[in-house]
Enzyme design. Sequence first.
Site, short mmCIF file in Angstrom:
data_model
loop_
_atom_site.label_atom_id
_atom_site.label_comp_id
_atom_site.label_asym_id
_atom_site.label_seq_id
_atom_site.Cartn_x
_atom_site.Cartn_y
_atom_site.Cartn_z
N ARG A 71 -7.59 0.85 13.09
CA ARG A 71 -6.21 1.12 12.69
C ARG A 71 -6.18 2.15 11.57
NH1 ARG A 71 -4.78 -0.62 7.72
NH2 ARG A 71 -5.73 -2.49 6.81
N ASN A 106 -5.08 3.58 7.95
CA ASN A 106 -4.90 2.96 6.64
C ASN A 106 -4.14 3.93 5.73
OD1 ASN A 106 -5.36 0.67 4.98
ND2 ASN A 106 -7.01 1.74 3.91
N ASP A 124 -9.84 1.45 -4.17
CA ASP A 124 -8.85 1.42 -3.08
C ASP A 124 -8.06 2.74 -3.12
OD1 ASP A 124 -6.82 0.65 -1.21
OD2 ASP A 124 -7.19 -1.44 -1.68
N ASN A 166 -9.59 5.32 2.51
CA ASN A 166 -8.61 4.89 1.51
C ASN A 166 -8.06 6.07 0.73
OD1 ASN A 166 -7.23 2.46 0.73
ND2 ASN A 166 -9.19 1.40 0.88
N GLU A 224 0.84 -1.20 0.00
CA GLU A 224 0.00 0.00 0.00
C GLU A 224 0.87 1.25 0.00
OE1 GLU A 224 -2.57 1.66 -0.21
OE2 GLU A 224 -4.36 0.42 0.08
#
EC number: 3.1.1.17
Length: 291
Positions: A99, A101, A197, A147, A17
């Site tokens: 959490r 991202n 995403d 995202n 990522e």
Amino acid sequence: MAGVPETIGDIRADLGEGPTWEASKRVLHWVDIPSRKLYTLDPGTGIHKQILLNGMIGAAVPRRSGGFVLAMQDGFYTYEDTAGAVKLLDPEEHLPGNRFNDGKCDAAGRFWAGTLSMSGEKGAGSLYCLDTDLRVRKAVDQVSIANGLGWSPDNKVMYFIDSAARQVTAYDYDLARGSLSNRRTVVALPEGNDLPDGMTVDAEGMIWIAHWGGGQVTRWNPREGTLLERITLPVSLVTSCTFGGDRLDELYITSAKADLSDKEREEQPLAGGLFRLKTRTTGLPAYPFGG
């Protein structure tokens, strides 16, 4: 049309990522979230370096004064080789099941990063802004899977993806204040098994979206909500993308293998890999954290 994506290196991340290009050093930084690794690739030599951290990492951005600012599982951190990871603050200390991202800096050097529930609870996450004075504020709440982020070339629009909503949301953006207004949907994905995403914006103001479960990156006109181009990859879990290279005309694309079955991993030996695609357009520069 762009060319064909090529695989860069032999790393197969569980959940790659957050790619970001640091132009001053001509390197690409990206993370493997569950493996707790921050990678740095020098495309000139092909050498990957890695930093192993003490917790899951959602995003890392270079810091103007040196090192990085990190969005970790439990808050914002700084990182320097001498000191390691040092915690700044956790705006969700009361939400241990969440959490951080994805995250990215605006042109003023603020670090924007969002959260999600690790158990999949809808609307449990938020989008935060860490300002250059190291104070944090919540900008958007009721987020399910925070995202992709990006800004228009004139910095007057900010784009944000909540994957679960299957759309790209735009806000009028005041760069001087770092404030959002006039929320609206600019891209609505048709129903399917894939999710939007990570994303990036090119110099023409078009947005590029990585499709989790869709095996592709798509390019859209956010002013019209129209699809312009599809880039097919040999992996299904495509996670994010950013422009890099000396001319910012190379699209770097991250992917994942974490949610694949054994059979799917056999069928997708490049899953989790990093890809590069030469394009006919150029991207926008990535900005370091300014504090």
